[in-house]
Design a protein around this motif. Structure first.
Motif, PDB file in Angstrom:
ATOM      1  N   PHE A  42       0.863  -1.197   0.000  1.00 18.28           N
ATOM      2  CA  PHE A  42       0.000   0.000   0.000  1.00 18.28           C
ATOM      3  C   PHE A  42       0.890   1.236   0.000  1.00 18.28           C
ATOM      4  CE2 PHE A  42      -3.778   2.068   2.402  1.00 18.28           C
ATOM      5  CZ  PHE A  42      -4.435   2.331   1.204  1.00 18.28           C
ATOM      6  N   ALA A  91       3.617   3.623  -2.911  1.00 19.86           N
ATOM      7  CA  ALA A  91       3.451   4.574  -4.021  1.00 19.86           C
ATOM      8  C   ALA A  91       2.507   4.027  -5.085  1.00 19.86           C
ATOM      9  CB  ALA A  91       4.825   4.879  -4.628  1.00 19.86           C
ATOM     10  N   ILE A  92       2.659   2.774  -5.427  1.00 22.37           N
ATOM     11  CA  ILE A  92       1.797   2.186  -6.469  1.00 22.37           C
ATOM     12  C   ILE A  92       0.453   1.776  -5.876  1.00 22.37           C
ATOM     13  CG2 ILE A  92       1.563   0.292  -8.127  1.00 22.37           C
ATOM     14  CD1 ILE A  92       4.668   0.296  -8.361  1.00 22.37           C
ATOM     15  N   ASP A 101       3.201  -1.956   7.852  1.00 19.95           N
ATOM     16  CA  ASP A 101       2.844  -1.126   9.001  1.00 19.95           C
ATOM     17  C   ASP A 101       1.325  -0.876   8.930  1.00 19.95           C
ATOM     18  OD1 ASP A 101       2.266   0.988  10.670  1.00 19.95           O
ATOM     19  OD2 ASP A 101       4.137   2.052  10.262  1.00 19.95           O
ATOM     20  N   LYS A 111      -0.047   2.694   9.817  1.00 19.80           N
ATOM     21  CA  LYS A 111       0.135   3.680   8.741  1.00 19.80           C
ATOM     22  C   LYS A 111      -0.883   3.423   7.622  1.00 19.80           C
ATOM     23  CE  LYS A 111       3.672   3.616   5.737  1.00 19.80           C
ATOM     24  NZ  LYS A 111       5.053   3.428   5.317  1.00 19.80           N
ATOM     25  N   SER A 123       6.663  -6.231  -9.359  1.00 23.05           N
ATOM     26  CA  SER A 123       8.059  -6.594  -9.079  1.00 23.05           C
ATOM     27  C   SER A 123       8.493  -7.625 -10.114  1.00 23.05           C
ATOM     28  CB  SER A 123       8.185  -7.156  -7.660  1.00 23.05           C
ATOM     29  OG  SER A 123       7.717  -6.218  -6.716  1.00 23.05           O
ATOM     30  N   ALA A 126       6.338   1.506 -15.715  1.00 22.28           N
ATOM     31  CA  ALA A 126       7.002   2.790 -15.931  1.00 22.28           C
ATOM     32  C   ALA A 126       7.556   2.923 -17.345  1.00 22.28           C
ATOM     33  CB  ALA A 126       8.135   2.951 -14.917  1.00 22.28           C
ATOM     34  N   ASN A 138      12.815  -3.104 -12.848  1.00 21.87           N
ATOM     35  CA  ASN A 138      11.756  -4.029 -13.259  1.00 21.87           C
ATOM     36  C   ASN A 138      11.413  -3.813 -14.723  1.00 21.87           C
ATOM     37  OD1 ASN A 138      10.918  -5.361 -10.642  1.00 21.87           O
ATOM     38  ND2 ASN A 138      10.885  -3.206 -10.097  1.00 21.87           N
ATOM     39  N   ASN A 147       7.759   7.763  -3.912  1.00 20.20           N
ATOM     40  CA  ASN A 147       8.931   6.895  -3.809  1.00 20.20           C
ATOM     41  C   ASN A 147       9.854   7.255  -4.976  1.00 20.20           C
ATOM     42  OD1 ASN A 147      10.811   4.866  -3.997  1.00 20.20           O
ATOM     43  ND2 ASN A 147       9.349   3.182  -3.840  1.00 20.20           N
ATOM     44  N   THR A 204      10.309   5.064  -8.013  1.00 19.42           N
ATOM     45  CA  THR A 204       9.121   4.652  -8.782  1.00 19.42           C
ATOM     46  C   THR A 204       8.503   5.834  -9.509  1.00 19.42           C
ATOM     47  OG1 THR A 204       8.620   2.838  -7.283  1.00 19.42           O
ATOM     48  CG2 THR A 204       6.768   3.727  -8.498  1.00 19.42           C
TER      49      THR A 204
END
Ligand SMILES: NC(=O)C1=CN([C@@H]2O[C@H](COP(=O)(O)OP(=O)(O)OC[C@H]3O[C@@H](n4cnc5c(N)ncnc54)[C@H](OP(=O)(O)O)[C@@H]3O)[C@@H](O)[C@H]2O)C=CC1
Ligand SMILES: O=C([O-])CC(=O)C(=O)O
Length: 276
Positions: A19, A21-22, A46, A49, A103, A130, A198, A250, A253
């Motif tokens: 959960f 940046a992407i 986390d 968060k 990934s 990307a 990636n 991030n 990314t």
């Protein structure tokens, strides 16, 4: 009409594993509505968060452990640290479900996942992420591709901490000019830069494979954007293409990466599909 586009079909329940940046951006889009899909759950390390981030959604969903995702979802989007790919993908593939993989580099070390998908009738989907132009590369690969070369340039902060730099004692923190830090195959890049390249592996899987797809990586202290330039030579076309991605929250990314996932989901159910 097929199972995805049937108006009577119930929405596909989507789990997001990671959960950050992407995952955060894709969750937002699902929350706003993508026809044919509904967000079912997310997994994060986390949970506190993640729960705070979840409060920003109109329809919050549970924050679960990775192992709890499969029973509540029809499809999982893997956007977590690469080492978690098998734990995320295997339960879904065993149940003939789909796994969207970000990934991508980790797929090379986990080839059994493709066998698992084949055995059970599941599917691994690799979005363009990307990068750009994987449709043209895949089309050219139906003929004969002679060569695929990619030159990646990243701001220093987008490469810091990569295992290849650490292991080879390559210091980029204080460079004042662009520095070529790597030259080799996509397979070697996936090992040395697991959180940064990636895209090189996605390019190789669309085209001539990880051992023939050649890559250069530059660290550039003046650069603000993650820049990839690709040259393809084939018996149907010669083409070159480049993309200058704006980093997301991030720095490793690009912002376009989650947008590619959202476009990929839309395409799965759209009555009009454009691009191969
Ligand atoms: N294919 C492509 O084009 C691209 C692929 N990528 C790859 O996509 C992946 C995700 O990238 P990005 O979103 O930027 O990464 P982030 O670091 O922003 O987010 C990663 C998420 O994974 C979560 N996570 C970590 N450990 C666990 C765990 N044990 N269980 C559940 N969740 C966990 C983190 O949680 P927490 O925050 O709580 O630690 C975080 O929410 C990376 O592997 C990256 O290399 C990236 C860019 C382009
Ligand atoms: O955003 C980018 O430029 C690509 C990237 O990080 C990756 O491939 O992992």
């Amino acid at each position: 009409m097929n199972a995805f586009t049937s108006p009577r079909r119930r929405p596909m329940r989507v789990a997001i594993a990671g959960f950050g940046a992407i995952g955060g951006r894709v969750a937002q889009a699902l929350d706003e509505g993508i026809p044919g899909f509904e967000l079912a759950a997310v997994a994060a390390q986390d949970k506190g968060k993640a729960a705070r981030r979840m409060e920003q959604l109109r329809n919050p969903v549970p924050v679960l452990d990775i192992a709890e995702l499969e029973p509540v979802a029809d499809l999982v989007i893997e956007c977590a640290p690469a080492v978690l790919l098998p734990a995320i993908a295997e339960p879904f593939l065993r149940e003939a479900k789909s796994v969207v993989v970000l990934s991508v580099g980790a797929l090379l070390a986990q080839e059994h996942l493709v066998a698992l998908a084949r055995q059970h009738g599941g599917q691994i989907v690799v979005p363009t992420g990307a990068l750009l132009g994987l449709d043209a590369v895949a089309a050219a690969a139906e003929g004969r591709i002679e060569s695929v070369r990619m030159v990646t340039r990243k701001p220093v902060r987008g490469l810091l901490g990569a295992p290849y730099l650490v292991e080879n004692n390559i210091r980029i923190e204080d460079i004042r000019e662009p520095m070529r830090v790597f030259e080799g195959t996509a397979r070697e890049a996936a090992k040395g830069f697991p959180a940064n390249l990636n895209v090189a592996v996605a390019l190789s899987l669309a085209g001539i494979g990880p051992d023939r797809t050649m890559l250069e990586i530059w660290a550039d202290p003046e650069l603000q954007r993650n820049t990839h330039r690709i040259e393809v030579e084939s018996d149907s076309a010669r083409f070159s293409m480049s993309i200058e991605g704006i980093p997301s929250e991030n720095p490793k990314t690009g912002r376009i990466t989650p947008l590619s996932v959202i476009a990929c989901l839309r395409k799965m159910t759209a009555p009009l599909r454009v691009g191969t």
